[in-house]
Design an enzyme around this catalytic site. Structure first.
Site, PDB file in Angstrom:
ATOM      1  N   LYS A  89       0.917  -1.093  -0.537  1.00 56.62           N
ATOM      2  CA  LYS A  89       0.402   0.261   0.373  1.00 56.62           C
ATOM      3  C   LYS A  89       0.981   1.134   0.192  1.00 56.62           C
ATOM      4  CE  LYS A  89      -4.160  -1.863   0.804  1.00 56.62           C
ATOM      5  NZ  LYS A  89      -4.726  -3.050   1.447  1.00 56.62           N
ATOM      6  N   GLU A 111      -9.920   6.482   3.716  1.00 58.38           N
ATOM      7  CA  GLU A 111     -11.143   5.361   3.669  1.00 58.38           C
ATOM      8  C   GLU A 111      -9.821   4.216   4.282  1.00 58.38           C
ATOM      9  OE1 GLU A 111     -10.335   6.080   0.772  1.00 58.38           O
ATOM     10  OE2 GLU A 111      -9.067   3.677   0.368  1.00 58.38           O
ATOM     11  N   SER A 377       1.490 -10.208  -0.991  1.00 55.91           N
ATOM     12  CA  SER A 377       1.242  -8.362  -1.059  1.00 55.91           C
ATOM     13  C   SER A 377       1.620  -8.277   0.449  1.00 55.91           C
ATOM     14  CB  SER A 377      -0.153  -8.180  -1.277  1.00 55.91           C
ATOM     15  OG  SER A 377      -0.743  -8.806  -0.429  1.00 55.91           O
TER      16      SER A 377
HETATM   17  C1  PLP Z   1      -5.569  -3.554   1.291  1.00 54.18           C
HETATM   18  C2  PLP Z   1      -4.994  -5.091   1.356  1.00 54.18           C
HETATM   19  C3  PLP Z   1      -5.104  -5.932  -0.019  1.00 54.18           C
HETATM   20  C4  PLP Z   1      -6.366  -5.505  -0.641  1.00 54.18           C
HETATM   21  O1  PLP Z   1      -6.153  -4.545  -1.449  1.00 54.18           O
HETATM   22  P1  PLP Z   1      -5.978  -4.551  -2.936  1.00 54.18           P
HETATM   23  O2  PLP Z   1      -5.825  -3.636  -3.366  1.00 54.18           O
HETATM   24  O3  PLP Z   1      -6.417  -5.564  -3.921  1.00 54.18           O
HETATM   25  O4  PLP Z   1      -4.095  -5.001  -3.411  1.00 54.18           O
HETATM   26  C5  PLP Z   1      -4.050  -7.665  -0.333  1.00 54.18           C
HETATM   27  N1  PLP Z   1      -3.404  -7.195   0.796  1.00 54.18           N
HETATM   28  C6  PLP Z   1      -2.787  -6.592   1.184  1.00 54.18           C
HETATM   29  C7  PLP Z   1      -1.911  -6.940   2.445  1.00 54.18           C
HETATM   30  C8  PLP Z   1      -3.489  -5.945   1.859  1.00 54.18           C
HETATM   31  O5  PLP Z   1      -3.304  -4.751   2.983  1.00 54.18           O
END
Ligand code: PLP
Length: 400
Positions: A89, A111, A377
């Site tokens: 993020k 948000e 992610s």
């Molecule tokens: C917020 C988040 C997501 C989901 O958000 P996307 O916009 O679809 O990437 C996925 N993995 C993690 C670790 C997150 O913090």
């Protein structure tokens, strides 16, 4: 350029900018300003310097030997979990705050659901000395207490939202309401590839550094700059968008995305928007949305707070509809198993969101030579309790 946004902000039939009249001017100002700014040499220099020295990029592309043997392929993990603040993020919030400053804005709003985007926004606001207010559903404020404390420590004001189900979707609505009251001085840092045009494109571009790095890292490691498969989890769609951005039009690359099935996409407890959604307008854009016959938004359900959104951004709505991406629904128990599996086999505790992507590996038939790049992610520190509490759930897939 088949899957890119068009000049009106549409991806096929999805996208656009459906905003209240009071926001017309600031949304149009942003539409006019974003490309000249983010393509300027000064912006690029500042953005890439911060990604390198503050975020810690490039994130490693790690060959996962034991998992490769397990699944009969060449598995590489793109380690977004190693970024500062623990997820992808921050790539986006760094970019948007630089844009906000160049547009002369003085107040930042955001948000957040699980709190990851709120923390990433509060972090860059501290860095840039900007006033920061975060909208968060009251249910999530309780469920994700540590992230609330992190935001407060970073100097942000957190507003609990008590409308609707008091979760992410309601926090988005409240942020848009606040924006309507302060269109002149406020910049809304949107956390995923959603919202009115240009946000989906802006966020995708800010995250595209992920696939930009995958290209040269793969070339270095395998002598070929593209994989056979790309795998990522998908909530609003930002880490998936970043992972696939430079490969969208390259049909040699198969794209497999994992959405959150909850108890199952065909039950009432699901967040599998692409399986279940129909075309509707939510938070300023046309996209696939889970709604009832009257267009009332249905609550999303998943073990993973970060995937808990009843819509999916317009870029992914379109790519799934065109058949460019294969989207699998991964249930809570499968994700828990995937999280344990990566932890025990590679010593990496993934975010429960990312664990949905790991669970995809079981569902595909690879050739031993297939190169698979899977984006982790985020890190799983925030989810340790959830993993431990729900370990039993995953028993049917194997013991840990
Ligand atoms: C917020 C988040 C997501 C989901 O958000 P996307 O916009 O679809 O990437 C996925 N993995 C993690 C670790 C997150 O913090």
């Amino acid at each position: 350029m088949k899957y890119q946004v068009d000049k009106n902000g549409f991806y096929g039939e999805f996208g656009g900018a459906y905003v209240p009249e009071i926001l017309y001017k600031c949304v149009h100002d942003l539409q006019d300003a974003y490309l000249p700014i983010i393509e300027s040499e000064t912006f690029k220099a500042e953005y890439h310097a911060l990604l390198k020295d503050y975020v810690g990029r490039p994130s490693p592309l790690y060959f996962a030997r034991r998992m490769s043997e397990q699944y009969g392929c060449q598995l590489y993990l793109k380690r977004e979990d190693l970024n500062h603040t623990g997820a992808h993020k921050i790539n986006n919030t760094i970019g948007q705050i630089l844009l906000a400053k160049k547009m002369g804005k003085t107040r930042i709003i955001a948000e957040t659901g699980a709190g990851q985007h709120g923390v990433a926004t509060a972090t860059v606001c501290a860095l840039m000395n900007m006033k920061c207010e975060v909208f968060m559903g009251a249910t999530d404020v309780e469920r994700q207490h540590t992230n609330v404390e992190r935001m407060k420590m970073l100097g942000a004001e957190v507003h609990p939202v008590r409308t609707g189900n008091m979760t992410l979707s309601d926090a988005c609505s409240e942020a848009i309401r606040d924006w309507c009251c302060h269109p002149a001085d406020t910049f809304y840092i949107v956390g995923s590839t959603m919202g009115p045009h240009p946000y989906p494109d802006l966020v995708a571009r800010m995250q595209s550094v992920i696939s930009e790095e995958i290209k040269w890292q793969l070339e270095e490691k395998t002598g070929r700059n593209y994989p056979d498969y790309l795998v990522a989890c998908i909530g609003g769609g930002s880490n998936a968008a970043g992972t696939i951005y430079h490969y969208m039009d390259d049909e040699r690359v198969k794209i497999v995305l994992a959405e959150a099935g909850g108890h199952g996409w065909d039950t009432d407890y699901t967040a599998a928007t692409i399986h279940r959604g129909t075309t509707g307008i939510l938070h300023g854009a046309k996209m696939l949305v889970m709604q009832d016959g009257d267009g009332q938004i249905q609550e999303a359900f998943t073990i993973s707070a970060g995937l808990d959104y009843p819509g999916v951004g317009p870029m992914h709505s379109n790519m799934a509809k065109q058949g460019r991406t294969q989207v699998l629904s991964i249930n809570d128990d499968e994700a828990i198993y995937g999280g344990y599996e990566l932890t025990r086999m590679e010593g990496i505790i993934p975010a429960i969101e990312s664990a949905h992507a790991i669970a995809v590996l079981k569902k595909l038939n690879f050739k031993p030579t297939d190169v698979v790049v899977l984006t982790v992610s985020g890190r799983g520190d925030k989810d340790v309790e959830t993993y431990l509490k729900n370990k039993e759930m995953a028993k049917e897939y194997g013991e840990f």
